[in-house]
Design a protein around this motif. Structure first.
Motif, PDB file in Angstrom:
ATOM      1  N   PRO A  56     122.598 -19.404  42.944  1.00 29.35           N
ATOM      2  CA  PRO A  56     122.146 -18.423  43.942  1.00 29.35           C
ATOM      3  C   PRO A  56     120.644 -18.158  43.907  1.00 29.35           C
ATOM      4  O   PRO A  56     120.061 -17.805  44.935  1.00 29.35           O
ATOM      5  CB  PRO A  56     122.947 -17.162  43.578  1.00 29.35           C
ATOM      6  N   GLU A  57     120.016 -18.334  42.751  1.00 26.37           N
ATOM      7  CA  GLU A  57     118.590 -18.035  42.637  1.00 26.37           C
ATOM      8  C   GLU A  57     117.703 -19.249  42.877  1.00 26.37           C
ATOM      9  O   GLU A  57     116.471 -19.128  42.854  1.00 26.37           O
ATOM     10  CB  GLU A  57     118.289 -17.459  41.237  1.00 26.37           C
ATOM     11  N   GLN A  58     118.295 -20.410  43.100  1.00 24.53           N
ATOM     12  CA  GLN A  58     117.501 -21.628  43.288  1.00 24.53           C
ATOM     13  C   GLN A  58     116.818 -21.624  44.657  1.00 24.53           C
ATOM     14  O   GLN A  58     117.488 -21.633  45.687  1.00 24.53           O
ATOM     15  CB  GLN A  58     118.378 -22.870  43.165  1.00 24.53           C
ATOM     16  N   PRO A  59     115.481 -21.637  44.716  1.00 22.53           N
ATOM     17  CA  PRO A  59     114.789 -21.719  46.008  1.00 22.53           C
ATOM     18  C   PRO A  59     114.996 -23.086  46.660  1.00 22.53           C
ATOM     19  O   PRO A  59     115.300 -24.076  45.990  1.00 22.53           O
ATOM     20  CB  PRO A  59     113.314 -21.511  45.628  1.00 22.53           C
ATOM     21  N   LYS A  64     114.007 -18.355  51.694  1.00 23.95           N
ATOM     22  CA  LYS A  64     114.968 -17.288  51.431  1.00 23.95           C
ATOM     23  C   LYS A  64     115.713 -16.853  52.685  1.00 23.95           C
ATOM     24  O   LYS A  64     116.930 -16.610  52.648  1.00 23.95           O
ATOM     25  CB  LYS A  64     114.248 -16.091  50.815  1.00 23.95           C
ATOM     26  N   ALA A  65     115.021 -16.745  53.819  1.00 29.90           N
ATOM     27  CA  ALA A  65     115.675 -16.278  55.042  1.00 29.90           C
ATOM     28  C   ALA A  65     116.783 -17.230  55.473  1.00 29.90           C
ATOM     29  O   ALA A  65     117.856 -16.802  55.917  1.00 29.90           O
ATOM     30  CB  ALA A  65     114.651 -16.110  56.161  1.00 29.90           C
ATOM     31  N   PHE A  66     116.531 -18.515  55.305  1.00 27.47           N
ATOM     32  CA  PHE A  66     117.566 -19.483  55.671  1.00 27.47           C
ATOM     33  C   PHE A  66     118.740 -19.411  54.703  1.00 27.47           C
ATOM     34  O   PHE A  66     119.899 -19.503  55.115  1.00 27.47           O
ATOM     35  CB  PHE A  66     116.992 -20.900  55.699  1.00 27.47           C
ATOM     36  N   GLY A 167     117.443 -27.901  47.571  1.00 31.15           N
ATOM     37  CA  GLY A 167     116.789 -27.265  46.437  1.00 31.15           C
ATOM     38  C   GLY A 167     117.489 -27.640  45.150  1.00 31.15           C
ATOM     39  O   GLY A 167     118.705 -27.838  45.134  1.00 31.15           O
ATOM     40  N   GLY A 168     116.737 -27.778  44.058  1.00 26.04           N
ATOM     41  CA  GLY A 168     117.374 -28.147  42.811  1.00 26.04           C
ATOM     42  C   GLY A 168     116.442 -28.063  41.628  1.00 26.04           C
ATOM     43  O   GLY A 168     115.242 -27.775  41.765  1.00 26.04           O
ATOM     44  N   LYS A 169     117.012 -28.338  40.451  1.00 26.33           N
ATOM     45  CA  LYS A 169     116.239 -28.271  39.216  1.00 26.33           C
ATOM     46  C   LYS A 169     116.668 -29.401  38.286  1.00 26.33           C
ATOM     47  O   LYS A 169     117.752 -29.979  38.435  1.00 26.33           O
ATOM     48  CB  LYS A 169     116.438 -26.925  38.527  1.00 26.33           C
ATOM     49  N   THR A 170     115.800 -29.699  37.317  1.00 21.88           N
ATOM     50  CA  THR A 170     116.037 -30.821  36.407  1.00 21.88           C
ATOM     51  C   THR A 170     116.072 -30.356  34.958  1.00 21.88           C
ATOM     52  O   THR A 170     115.355 -29.433  34.561  1.00 21.88           O
ATOM     53  CB  THR A 170     114.931 -31.879  36.551  1.00 21.88           C
ATOM     54  N   GLY A 171     116.907 -31.044  34.151  1.00 26.63           N
ATOM     55  CA  GLY A 171     116.909 -30.840  32.710  1.00 26.63           C
ATOM     56  C   GLY A 171     115.984 -31.827  32.022  1.00 26.63           C
ATOM     57  O   GLY A 171     115.317 -32.651  32.672  1.00 26.63           O
ATOM     58  N   ASP A 172     115.927 -31.786  30.727  1.00 27.26           N
ATOM     59  CA  ASP A 172     115.076 -32.689  29.959  1.00 27.26           C
ATOM     60  C   ASP A 172     115.419 -34.139  30.248  1.00 27.26           C
ATOM     61  O   ASP A 172     116.602 -34.541  30.237  1.00 27.26           O
ATOM     62  CB  ASP A 172     115.229 -32.433  28.464  1.00 27.26           C
ATOM     63  N   ASN A 173     114.390 -34.946  30.553  1.00 28.84           N
ATOM     64  CA  ASN A 173     114.526 -36.394  30.783  1.00 28.84           C
ATOM     65  C   ASN A 173     115.433 -36.741  31.959  1.00 28.84           C
ATOM     66  O   ASN A 173     115.873 -37.888  32.086  1.00 28.84           O
ATOM     67  CB  ASN A 173     115.038 -37.099  29.523  1.00 28.84           C
ATOM     68  N   ILE A 194     112.035 -28.605  44.657  1.00 26.58           N
ATOM     69  CA  ILE A 194     112.651 -29.142  43.448  1.00 26.58           C
ATOM     70  C   ILE A 194     111.802 -28.703  42.261  1.00 26.58           C
ATOM     71  O   ILE A 194     110.604 -28.997  42.186  1.00 26.58           O
ATOM     72  CB  ILE A 194     112.791 -30.668  43.515  1.00 26.58           C
ATOM     73  N   ASP A 195     112.447 -27.968  41.363  1.00 27.20           N
ATOM     74  CA  ASP A 195     111.780 -27.426  40.195  1.00 27.20           C
ATOM     75  C   ASP A 195     111.981 -28.372  39.017  1.00 27.20           C
ATOM     76  O   ASP A 195     113.106 -28.564  38.538  1.00 27.20           O
ATOM     77  CB  ASP A 195     112.348 -26.046  39.860  1.00 27.20           C
ATOM     78  N   LEU A 196     110.883 -28.971  38.581  1.00 29.54           N
ATOM     79  CA  LEU A 196     110.923 -29.880  37.436  1.00 29.54           C
ATOM     80  C   LEU A 196     110.814 -29.043  36.168  1.00 29.54           C
ATOM     81  O   LEU A 196     109.737 -28.867  35.595  1.00 29.54           O
ATOM     82  CB  LEU A 196     109.806 -30.909  37.551  1.00 29.54           C
ATOM     83  N   THR A 197     111.959 -28.512  35.740  1.00 32.36           N
ATOM     84  CA  THR A 197     112.010 -27.549  34.643  1.00 32.36           C
ATOM     85  C   THR A 197     112.293 -28.203  33.295  1.00 32.36           C
ATOM     86  O   THR A 197     112.175 -27.541  32.264  1.00 32.36           O
ATOM     87  CB  THR A 197     113.092 -26.493  34.918  1.00 32.36           C
ATOM     88  N   GLY A 198     112.673 -29.485  33.297  1.00 27.10           N
ATOM     89  CA  GLY A 198     112.990 -30.167  32.057  1.00 27.10           C
ATOM     90  C   GLY A 198     111.856 -31.044  31.570  1.00 27.10           C
ATOM     91  O   GLY A 198     111.162 -31.698  32.370  1.00 27.10           O
TER      92      GLY A 198
END
Length: 358
Positions: A56-59, A64-66, A167-173, A194-198
């Motif tokens: 739910p918090e993933q941009p 946000k409006a969409f 929208g999405g995010k990544t883990g390590d490697n 896409i948030d490169l968090t890993g």
């Protein structure tokens, strides 16, 4: 969403001069219910329907409006999961075929757990001469050492409005590969955050589009580098015809703490006619010193030296432009990791794409 149904989407992360009219887009679509996807689910992939989004918090690219509009209108979230260690041979195929008068919206979650590999093909089509609007919001998570390959194809015809939001995010490697093809649509709005968090995670994006008639394409891509040693590559190839218009917002944000991150973006646009309108904002944001960010764009007509060479081989100018326009789309179609989908797209485009040789 306002009372009249208008929502602001595809807002640039760092706004520019308002008089340019490039900071965001406004759409007036009201949605009603979800479309039913024709799904081909490979063995080993788990599927279920959830009442709420898993992230739910993933941009996302649309904003946000969409997301609020999707939450208000979508009938549940379809969730597809590649369990830890699962490496599918066949892709997950989801085909949405819209009918005349549709106002559909769907929410999809993709989960690639640790050490898994998942290929997903999402094909958005419409019956001939359909008029209406539809939207799909896809959110994903790519876990540690996971590989997620996502192909999204928009070919809804010249009377249809479509919003393709990601929208999405990544883990390590982890590695995420996105292919976006826009082949038809009256108005198409798409993009991602896409948030490169890993640590050492990577993102590769290949986009190809052709816009004709009075069609309009509005894109907002945001690669958000958060973790160390992250990498992204955004490649865009497009063709504009007739009186078509297009805007591309392509942002690479190298945040503080993303030490050793590398981001590259490149666009190549072929303008086929004098009446087209092209707008591009290649944006690199940086609050970290030890990073690399590059962008480049080639926009306009074909180089005269190339034209002279090809004309000397017996081709006229119209033939040369049509050949080069098709080559831009074909180059991205060849990257699709699914032979069945490649054959389908080739037929849609009128053939001519040769089989790749091993």
């Amino acid at each position: 969403m306002g009372e009249n149904g208008n929502i602001k989407i595809n807002r640039l992360p760092a706004i520019t001069w308002y008089w340019l009219n490039m900071n965001e887009a406004s759409v007036g679509t009201k949605f009603s219910g979800a479309a039913v996807a024709d799904a081909e689910v490979p063995e080993g992939i788990q599927t279920r329907e959830s009442e709420k989004n898993l992230f739910p918090e993933q941009p996302t690219g649309a904003g946000k409006a969409f997301t609020e509009a999707v939450e208000a209108s979508a009938q549940g979230v379809q969730v597809y999961t590649a369990p830890a260690g699962t490496k599918t041979v066949e892709p997950l195929r989801l085909k949405y075929t819209y009918q005349d008068g549709d106002r559909r919206v769907n929410a999809v979650n993709l989960v690639a757990e640790k050490n898994s590999e998942l290929t997903v093909v999402m094909d958005y089509t419409a019956v001939p001469d359909a008029s209406g609007a539809a939207a799909v919001q896809t959110k994903f998570s790519a876990g540690e050492n996971a590989v997620l390959r996502l192909v999204q194809i928009v070919r809804v015809g010249q009377n249809f409005r479509f919003i393709n939001d990601l929208g999405g995010k990544t883990g390590d490697n982890a590695r995420v590969e996105v292919i976006h093809l826009v082949l038809s649509g009256k108005e198409v709005y798409q993009g991602y955050q896409i948030d490169l968090t890993g640590y050492h995670s990577s993102l590769k994006t290949d986009i190809a589009y052709q816009v004709a008639g009075n069609g309009h394409l509005d894109m907002n891509y945001f690669a958000n580098h958060i973790a160390r040693k992250t990498e992204c590559e955004i490649n865009v190839n497009g063709v504009l015809r007739d009186k078509a218009s297009k805007i591309l917002r392509a942002t690479i944000d190298l945040k503080r703490g993303a030490v050793g991150a590398v981001g590259n973006e490149k666009e190549d646009v072929l303008l086929m006619d004098e009446g087209v309108r092209n707008q591009t904002i290649p944006l690199i944001l940086c609050t970290e010193e030890d990073v690399v960010g590059n962008h480049g764009a080639t926009i306009g007509r074909l180089d005269e030296s190339l034209m002279f060479y090809l004309e000397s081989r017996g081709l006229d100018r119209e033939e040369i432009y049509e050949m080069m326009a098709k080559a831009r789309i074909d180059a991205t179609v060849r990257m699709i990791p699914d032979e069945k989908t490649k054959e389908d797209i080739n037929e849609f485009l009128g053939g001519g794409l040769e089989n790749d040789e091993d």
